[in-house]
Design a protein around this motif. Structure first.
Motif, PDB file in Angstrom:
ATOM      1  N   ASN A  19      67.598 -27.243  22.724  1.00 60.54           N
ATOM      2  CA  ASN A  19      66.950 -26.003  23.437  1.00 60.54           C
ATOM      3  C   ASN A  19      66.366 -26.406  24.476  1.00 60.54           C
ATOM      4  N   ILE A  20      66.147 -25.471  25.581  1.00 62.19           N
ATOM      5  CA  ILE A  20      65.396 -25.914  26.631  1.00 62.19           C
ATOM      6  C   ILE A  20      64.067 -24.949  26.720  1.00 62.19           C
ATOM      7  N   VAL A  21      62.904 -25.542  26.556  1.00 64.59           N
ATOM      8  CA  VAL A  21      61.748 -24.591  26.808  1.00 64.59           C
ATOM      9  C   VAL A  21      60.567 -24.862  27.761  1.00 64.59           C
ATOM     10  N   GLU A  27      53.169 -18.268  28.558  1.00 68.78           N
ATOM     11  CA  GLU A  27      54.175 -17.858  27.278  1.00 68.78           C
ATOM     12  C   GLU A  27      55.264 -18.920  27.389  1.00 68.78           C
ATOM     13  N   LYS A  28      55.762 -19.315  26.240  1.00 66.87           N
ATOM     14  CA  LYS A  28      56.935 -19.972  26.289  1.00 66.87           C
ATOM     15  C   LYS A  28      58.273 -19.068  26.264  1.00 66.87           C
ATOM     16  N   VAL A  29      59.134 -19.706  27.195  1.00 64.50           N
ATOM     17  CA  VAL A  29      60.471 -19.282  27.070  1.00 64.50           C
ATOM     18  C   VAL A  29      61.542 -20.175  26.656  1.00 64.50           C
ATOM     19  N   MET A  30      62.744 -19.798  26.293  1.00 64.32           N
ATOM     20  CA  MET A  30      63.466 -20.692  25.479  1.00 64.32           C
ATOM     21  C   MET A  30      64.894 -20.701  25.807  1.00 64.32           C
ATOM     22  N   GLY A  42      56.575 -15.977  23.573  1.00 58.01           N
ATOM     23  CA  GLY A  42      55.326 -15.555  23.719  1.00 58.01           C
ATOM     24  C   GLY A  42      54.352 -16.877  23.345  1.00 58.01           C
ATOM     25  N   GLU A  43      53.118 -16.395  23.295  1.00 62.76           N
ATOM     26  CA  GLU A  43      51.892 -17.432  23.221  1.00 62.76           C
ATOM     27  C   GLU A  43      51.731 -17.840  21.799  1.00 62.76           C
ATOM     28  N   LEU A  44      52.004 -17.035  20.952  1.00 64.06           N
ATOM     29  CA  LEU A  44      51.539 -17.303  19.570  1.00 64.06           C
ATOM     30  C   LEU A  44      53.151 -18.108  19.167  1.00 64.06           C
ATOM     31  N   TRP A  49      56.057 -22.977  17.998  1.00 63.83           N
ATOM     32  CA  TRP A  49      57.249 -24.043  18.263  1.00 63.83           C
ATOM     33  C   TRP A  49      56.641 -25.452  18.514  1.00 63.83           C
ATOM     34  N   ASP A  50      55.338 -25.548  19.286  1.00 59.15           N
ATOM     35  CA  ASP A  50      54.885 -26.857  19.519  1.00 59.15           C
ATOM     36  C   ASP A  50      54.553 -27.572  18.252  1.00 59.15           C
ATOM     37  N   LEU A  51      53.995 -26.763  17.419  1.00 57.68           N
ATOM     38  CA  LEU A  51      53.413 -27.400  16.198  1.00 57.68           C
ATOM     39  C   LEU A  51      54.853 -28.025  15.294  1.00 57.68           C
ATOM     40  N   MET A  52      56.000 -27.332  15.624  1.00 58.65           N
ATOM     41  CA  MET A  52      57.124 -27.769  14.762  1.00 58.65           C
ATOM     42  C   MET A  52      57.926 -28.822  15.466  1.00 58.65           C
ATOM     43  N   LYS A  53      57.334 -29.611  16.523  1.00 59.29           N
ATOM     44  CA  LYS A  53      58.179 -30.741  17.344  1.00 59.29           C
ATOM     45  C   LYS A  53      58.359 -31.672  16.288  1.00 59.29           C
TER      46      LYS A  53
END
Length: 101
Positions: A19-21, A27-30, A42-44, A49-53
């Motif tokens: 996935n490319i984020v 906000e994050k789009v993927m 979205g923001e949340l 997503w960042d915490l799941m790295k």
């Protein structure tokens, strides 16, 4: 019927590969390369997503979000469960360790 929240609580979860984020206006789009689909996290969702790295437990994920956002724990649990269920349904995350299996 599988209790999705229970599966998530008893597991380590991590981002799926391929996935490319990108950040767009906070906000994050993927883009899922495999599916050829775009997702607005979205923001949340971007924070989740960042915490799941790296592999993380559901409880630790919720705890981290509670320190970042002004939200009741029960509301956070429901929203995180819903978001992770959607990610899982789309094949965008992995459940890598179920401790009850």
């Amino acid at each position: 019927m599988i209790n999705t929240q229970k599966v998530l609580e008893d597991s380590l979860i991590v981002q799926g590969q391929g996935n490319i984020v990108s950040d767009m206006d906070g906000e994050k789009v993927m883009l899922s390369i495999e599916k050829g689909k775009y997702y607005n996290l979205g923001e949340l969702g971007g924070s989740i997503w960042d915490l799941m790295k790296e592999p993380i437990t559901f409880d630790l994920l919720v705890t981290e979000l509670l320190t970042q956002y002004d939200v009741e724990k029960e509301v956070c649990i429901v929203q995180v469960t819903d978001f992770l269920t959607q990610l899982n349904d789309e094949g965008l995350m992995k459940i890598i360790d179920s401790r009850n299996s």
